[in-house]
Write a protein that holds these residues in place. Structure first.
Motif, PDB file in Angstrom:
ATOM      1  N   ILE A   1      22.524  28.269 -13.859  1.00 18.36           N
ATOM      2  CA  ILE A   1      21.124  28.550 -13.105  1.00 18.36           C
ATOM      3  C   ILE A   1      21.036  29.096 -11.818  1.00 18.36           C
ATOM      4  CG2 ILE A   1      19.841  27.141 -14.476  1.00 18.36           C
ATOM      5  CD1 ILE A   1      19.237  25.426 -12.209  1.00 18.36           C
ATOM      6  N   ASP A   2      22.528  29.520 -11.165  1.00 23.28           N
ATOM      7  CA  ASP A   2      22.432  29.675  -9.749  1.00 23.28           C
ATOM      8  C   ASP A   2      23.289  30.936  -9.510  1.00 23.28           C
ATOM      9  OD1 ASP A   2      21.856  27.053  -8.995  1.00 23.28           O
ATOM     10  OD2 ASP A   2      23.691  26.154  -9.618  1.00 23.28           O
ATOM     11  N   LEU A   3      23.354  31.960 -10.556  1.00 26.53           N
ATOM     12  CA  LEU A   3      23.939  33.467 -10.435  1.00 26.53           C
ATOM     13  C   LEU A   3      25.429  33.111  -9.651  1.00 26.53           C
ATOM     14  CD1 LEU A   3      20.786  35.011  -8.559  1.00 26.53           C
ATOM     15  CD2 LEU A   3      21.659  35.237 -11.034  1.00 26.53           C
TER      16      LEU A   3
ATOM     17  N   SER B   1      21.305  32.755 -15.782  1.00 24.60           N
ATOM     18  CA  SER B   1      20.400  33.216 -14.713  1.00 24.60           C
ATOM     19  C   SER B   1      21.052  34.661 -14.786  1.00 24.60           C
ATOM     20  CB  SER B   1      20.702  32.446 -13.263  1.00 24.60           C
ATOM     21  OG  SER B   1      22.288  32.600 -13.132  1.00 24.60           O
TER      22      SER B   1
ATOM     23  N   ARG C   1      20.323  38.725 -12.669  1.00 23.64           N
ATOM     24  CA  ARG C   1      19.948  39.807 -11.820  1.00 23.64           C
ATOM     25  C   ARG C   1      19.762  41.278 -12.137  1.00 23.64           C
ATOM     26  NH1 ARG C   1      23.780  38.775  -8.207  1.00 23.64           N
ATOM     27  NH2 ARG C   1      22.692  37.289  -6.939  1.00 23.64           N
TER      28      ARG C   1
ATOM     29  N   TRP D   1      11.637  30.130  -6.451  1.00 19.54           N
ATOM     30  CA  TRP D   1      12.729  29.678  -7.127  1.00 19.54           C
ATOM     31  C   TRP D   1      12.660  28.199  -7.647  1.00 19.54           C
ATOM     32  CZ3 TRP D   1      15.848  33.170  -9.180  1.00 19.54           C
ATOM     33  CH2 TRP D   1      17.176  32.702  -9.391  1.00 19.54           C
TER      34      TRP D   1
ATOM     35  N   GLU E   1      15.822  38.559  -9.504  1.00 22.20           N
ATOM     36  CA  GLU E   1      16.651  37.408  -9.738  1.00 22.20           C
ATOM     37  C   GLU E   1      15.853  36.470 -10.754  1.00 22.20           C
ATOM     38  OE1 GLU E   1      19.824  37.809  -5.897  1.00 22.20           O
ATOM     39  OE2 GLU E   1      18.161  36.217  -5.920  1.00 22.20           O
ATOM     40  N   TYR E   2      16.405  35.683 -11.854  1.00 23.71           N
ATOM     41  CA  TYR E   2      15.612  34.833 -12.284  1.00 23.71           C
ATOM     42  C   TYR E   2      16.649  33.766 -13.075  1.00 23.71           C
ATOM     43  CZ  TYR E   2      13.404  33.538 -16.949  1.00 23.71           C
ATOM     44  OH  TYR E   2      13.314  32.812 -17.980  1.00 23.71           O
ATOM     45  N   TYR E   3      16.125  32.690 -13.355  1.00 27.47           N
ATOM     46  CA  TYR E   3      16.658  31.646 -13.898  1.00 27.47           C
ATOM     47  C   TYR E   3      15.997  30.874 -14.974  1.00 27.47           C
ATOM     48  CZ  TYR E   3      14.959  27.506 -11.414  1.00 27.47           C
ATOM     49  OH  TYR E   3      13.932  26.479 -11.173  1.00 27.47           O
TER      50      TYR E   3
ATOM     51  N   ARG F   1      16.011  27.390 -16.933  1.00 29.64           N
ATOM     52  CA  ARG F   1      16.665  26.095 -17.064  1.00 29.64           C
ATOM     53  C   ARG F   1      16.852  25.476 -18.504  1.00 29.64           C
ATOM     54  NH1 ARG F   1      18.143  22.334 -13.140  1.00 29.64           N
ATOM     55  NH2 ARG F   1      16.671  23.086 -11.705  1.00 29.64           N
TER      56      ARG F   1
END
Length: 509
Positions: free
Chosen positions: A387-389, A426, A428, A463, A487-489, A491
């Motif tokens: 989830i942290d790119l 994640s 981008r 975020w 940017e997206y995640y 979980r």
């Protein structure tokens, strides 16, 4: 998850909303079905005249699972009972209403999936109601005991179905907006889905053109066959001896030349005709004449492309190169990285594709797909594990904009089946867009975290986990092209992302 799923029935009953929707062609009519009067009610609210009618508080429903039971003495004829709540349901047309009534009378009751629009209850005396546009019995996937069959709902007005996983296969039929079909198969990467629809219509569709209600993990990988072609080779299948070159008219597939070394040196030890490039050799050999390790191959094919934008996707263990008319598109001549490589081009007419591949040691696979995109891509998308790119992306590809610049509802699915897990990933997106001078409102709906940048300046920063609807005003955007980065995640649970922007016409010049 969707807001009404989180609230449940008790939460919905507390909402003070007005619904002014009228079921088309059924507001006050009565349909006769073998002597039974079926009332298609007007669905409306009361009070709060200041609220504009029609869609206040409504929410789309995709493949909601439950069972149907008769609803005697109600304004609607049928209940939909789910683990979370009980809804009143009414068909948007007489035909849909008849189908609902028939399914509600089945003994024993059957599980169904419904599509339509949910209208929350307006007071404690009324249930939330779903105006149903489609209903299907929930079946069982072939070869997966106890697993329900995912259902795909068409997102566009008219979409072609093909005989195989790509637009280069013959067209076998068409499906319409909101038509629901069972997903009975997929290609290895999940970019194309095999659908089974009403009247025994079966064909393949680009996965981006449908909304699927469940994940694809339980859907079997189906090896497609072209017209008069032998099945796609898998482990142990050696293909057919070649009858000519890649430019021949008698065979529409690939000519594959295999070498007994990893350098494409010398004369091929075997040449085969193959309908597609979809191989998972594991630790085996593609042919008795080819060693299991330290071999290489060349695949060539001429394809007649209808005008449009095409994305080429390749996944290899180990090295791979892809050429279009002699131009090098993918150059990854090294050991496996676990990445999927993608590149796109606008094409029309006849073109020559060439794939070069080598296997070093251990496992071996090679999968190549061609995907037609309905519009020219404006985004470069990079997908990451976690989830942290962080780290190198597992996939970078061009993607088109939707009705909103970004509009995804992955549900419980992976965004790229076979490449990423359904959870803990994640991404981008970066694109260049033309703006008029002025102030702009940027908006985002997301589950889970989202960040939006304009020319590197942070506009939206949410975020964090959970569903959110956020907006922010950017003052003084200059006329011309600007770079938007999203940017997206995700979980866990449902994945959803919508991002768009509008010029603020209320602001002073």
């Amino acid at each position: 998850m969707r807001w009404y799923q989180r609230l449940g029935l008790s939460g919905l009953l507390t909402l003070a909303l007005v619904v002014g929707y009228v079921a088309p062609s059924a507001a006050q009519g009565i349909v006769r079905d073998e002597g039974t009067a079926i009332y298609l009610p007007r669905i409306m609210g009361t009070g709060q005249e200041s609220v504009q009618p029609a869609l206040a508080g409504s929410e789309p429903v995709y493949g909601l699972l439950g069972r149907l039971e008769p609803a005697p003495g109600r304004r609607y004829s049928t209940f939909l009972i789910t683990p979370e709540a009980t809804y009143g349901v009414v068909g948007i047309t007489p035909d849909v209403e008849r189908e609902l009534v028939a399914l509600s009378r089945r003994t024993p009751p059957v599980a169904v999936k419904v599509w339509g629009t949910l209208y929350p209850s307006v007071n404690l005396s009324r249930r939330a109601t779903i105006v149903v546009t489609g209903v299907l019995e929930a079946g069982v996937a072939t070869g997966v005991v106890g697993a329900s069959v995912p259902v795909a709902v068409v997102r566009f007005e008219l979409v072609n179905l093909y005989a195989g996983p790509g637009s280069t296969y013959p067209r076998v039929g068409q499906v319409k907006l909101n038509q629901a079909c069972d997903v009975t198969g997929r290609n290895q990467t999940g970019t194309w889905l095999q659908l089974t629809c009403a009247d025994n219509l079966q064909g393949w569709i680009d996965a981006r053109l449908v909304q699927v209600d469940e994940g694809l993990n339980g859907v079997p990988v189906v090896e497609a066959t072209g017209p008069e072609a032998t099945p796609v080779p898998s482990t142990g299948n050696q293909g057919q001896p070649s009858t000519g070159g890649a430019g021949q008219t008698g065979f529409q597939g690939w000519q594959a030349s295999f070498y007994d070394n990893p350098r494409l040196d010398g004369t091929p030890v075997v040449v085969l005709d193959l309908p597609t490039v979809q191989f998972d050799w594991g630790t085996g050999s593609p042919n008795p004449a080819v060693p299991a390790d330290n071999f290489s191959a060349v695949f060539e094919r001429r394809i007649q492309f209808a005008p449009g934008y095409y994305r080429f996707t390749v996944d290899a263990d180990d090295g791979v190169r892809v050429y279009l008319d002699g131009q090098l598109l993918v150059d990854e001549w090294h050991g496996t990285t676990g990445r999927v490589y993608a590149v796109g081009r606008t094409l029309s007419g006849d073109h020559l594709l060439r794939i070069e591949y080598y296997e070093g040691y251990g496992l071996a696979h090679l999968r190549f797909d061609t995907t037609f995109l309905t519009s020219t891509p404006e985004w470069t998308a990079s997908y990451y594990e976690g989830i942290d790119l962080a780290g190198p992306p597992v996939l970078v590809q061009q993607e088109p904009r939707s009705s909103n610049p970004l509009d995804f509802n992955w549900g419980y699915q992976s965004p790229v089946a076979g490449v990423l897990r359904e959870d803990s990933w994640s991404a981008r997106w970066t694109g260049t867009f033309r703006f008029e001078a002025g102030d702009y409102i940027f908006r985002a709906n997301a589950d889970d975290g989202v960040r939006v940048y304009l020319d590197g300046l942070l506009v939206i920063d949410q975020w964090r986990d959970g569903y959110k609807e956020v907006s922010n005003r950017f003052v003084g955007v200059g006329a011309g092209e600007h770079t938007v980065t999203v940017e997206y995640y995700d979980r866990a649970g449902i994945g959803l992302l919508q991002v768009w922007w509008t010029r603020d016409t209320s602001s002073s010049p």
